[in-house]
Design a protein around this motif. Sequence first.
Motif, PDB file in Angstrom:
ATOM      1  N   THR A 208     -13.866 -18.765  20.533  1.00 18.18           N
ATOM      2  CA  THR A 208     -15.103 -17.986  20.487  1.00 18.18           C
ATOM      3  C   THR A 208     -15.607 -17.878  19.050  1.00 18.18           C
ATOM      4  OG1 THR A 208     -14.337 -16.658  22.361  1.00 18.18           O
ATOM      5  CG2 THR A 208     -16.194 -15.798  21.078  1.00 18.18           C
TER       6      THR A 208
ATOM      7  N   LEU B 214     -17.933 -15.638  17.162  1.00 19.55           N
ATOM      8  CA  LEU B 214     -18.576 -14.345  17.368  1.00 19.55           C
ATOM      9  C   LEU B 214     -19.949 -14.266  16.726  1.00 19.55           C
ATOM     10  CD1 LEU B 214     -15.451 -12.109  16.773  1.00 19.55           C
ATOM     11  CD2 LEU B 214     -16.440 -12.764  18.955  1.00 19.55           C
TER      12      LEU B 214
ATOM     13  N   GLU C 188     -22.202 -16.115  18.982  1.00 21.06           N
ATOM     14  CA  GLU C 188     -22.086 -15.640  20.360  1.00 21.06           C
ATOM     15  C   GLU C 188     -21.883 -16.821  21.311  1.00 21.06           C
ATOM     16  OE1 GLU C 188     -22.550 -12.375  21.983  1.00 21.06           O
ATOM     17  OE2 GLU C 188     -21.930 -11.701  20.006  1.00 21.06           O
TER      18      GLU C 188
ATOM     19  N   SER D  37     -23.245 -19.494  25.914  1.00 21.90           N
ATOM     20  CA  SER D  37     -23.841 -18.716  24.826  1.00 21.90           C
ATOM     21  C   SER D  37     -25.072 -18.008  25.380  1.00 21.90           C
ATOM     22  CB  SER D  37     -24.237 -19.638  23.668  1.00 21.90           C
ATOM     23  OG  SER D  37     -25.335 -20.455  24.038  1.00 21.90           O
ATOM     24  N   HIS D  38     -25.778 -17.270  24.521  1.00 22.69           N
ATOM     25  CA  HIS D  38     -26.984 -16.590  24.980  1.00 22.69           C
ATOM     26  C   HIS D  38     -28.100 -17.583  25.294  1.00 22.69           C
ATOM     27  CE1 HIS D  38     -27.485 -16.917  20.575  1.00 22.69           C
ATOM     28  NE2 HIS D  38     -28.747 -17.079  20.866  1.00 22.69           N
TER      29      HIS D  38
ATOM     30  N   ASP E 288     -25.194  -7.629  19.639  1.00 24.44           N
ATOM     31  CA  ASP E 288     -24.032  -8.463  19.921  1.00 24.44           C
ATOM     32  C   ASP E 288     -22.756  -7.784  19.442  1.00 24.44           C
ATOM     33  OD1 ASP E 288     -23.795  -8.811  17.212  1.00 24.44           O
ATOM     34  OD2 ASP E 288     -24.407 -10.902  17.180  1.00 24.44           O
ATOM     35  N   SER E 289     -21.623  -8.519  19.498  1.00 26.01           N
ATOM     36  CA  SER E 289     -20.332  -7.925  19.161  1.00 26.01           C
ATOM     37  C   SER E 289     -20.206  -7.571  17.691  1.00 26.01           C
ATOM     38  CB  SER E 289     -19.203  -8.889  19.549  1.00 26.01           C
ATOM     39  OG  SER E 289     -19.344 -10.104  18.828  1.00 26.01           O
TER      40      SER E 289
END
Length: 202
Positions: free
Chosen positions: A108, A110, A113, A140-141, A180-181
């Motif tokens: 991943t 981050l 994303e 992904s987005h 997002d994260s």
Amino acid sequence: MLSASCRQEVEANPFDMEKIPSQTVEDMAVVQSENGAVKMRMTAPLLQHFSYVKDGRAQEYDYYPEGISVKAYTADGALETTVTADEAKHITTRGSETWMAYGNVVVTNLIKEEKMESDTMYWDQDKKKIYTNCYVRITSHNGMMQGYGMESDERARNSEILKPFDSYSRISDSTDVYVDSLNFIGPKKKPFARKDSVLTDF
């Protein structure tokens, strides 16, 4: 009176060093840093180190039978890439290093994303790339891609599926937002939309 007794000699089977670890470490944790900044953290429930001679040549590798977790950071200290797998193997030969991850491998990024999933992945530290010949799925987005064979840089910033099929894209509205994260403000996630097996950015 003479008496004699005989005892059949038992041949002791030599240890098979290919199957017996020379060193075992539980709850292993490794931190790699450069100029005081953390570059990578790696943890594993169990490490088994194997060292033996086969066909006159020294063989050596580390095996992680209970899985592995890796976290890579940017130069600014931000968590960028994570890797998890059910099993892993680290082989060092003639100055080269190769990692092999097996079973539910998830890579991943981050910041992008973006998540890559496969059953098997390889990491060539000399060439600084990760790759696989197996089925791989990237989400992904922007949408989803899947296929067979994948190549990417070791940070999973630029990934390419070699034989893609049945991929999806998502139409986005630049006015929508999501968090997002990493708490970064950007486009809002929406459901995937199929686009003739091609991942297209709109």
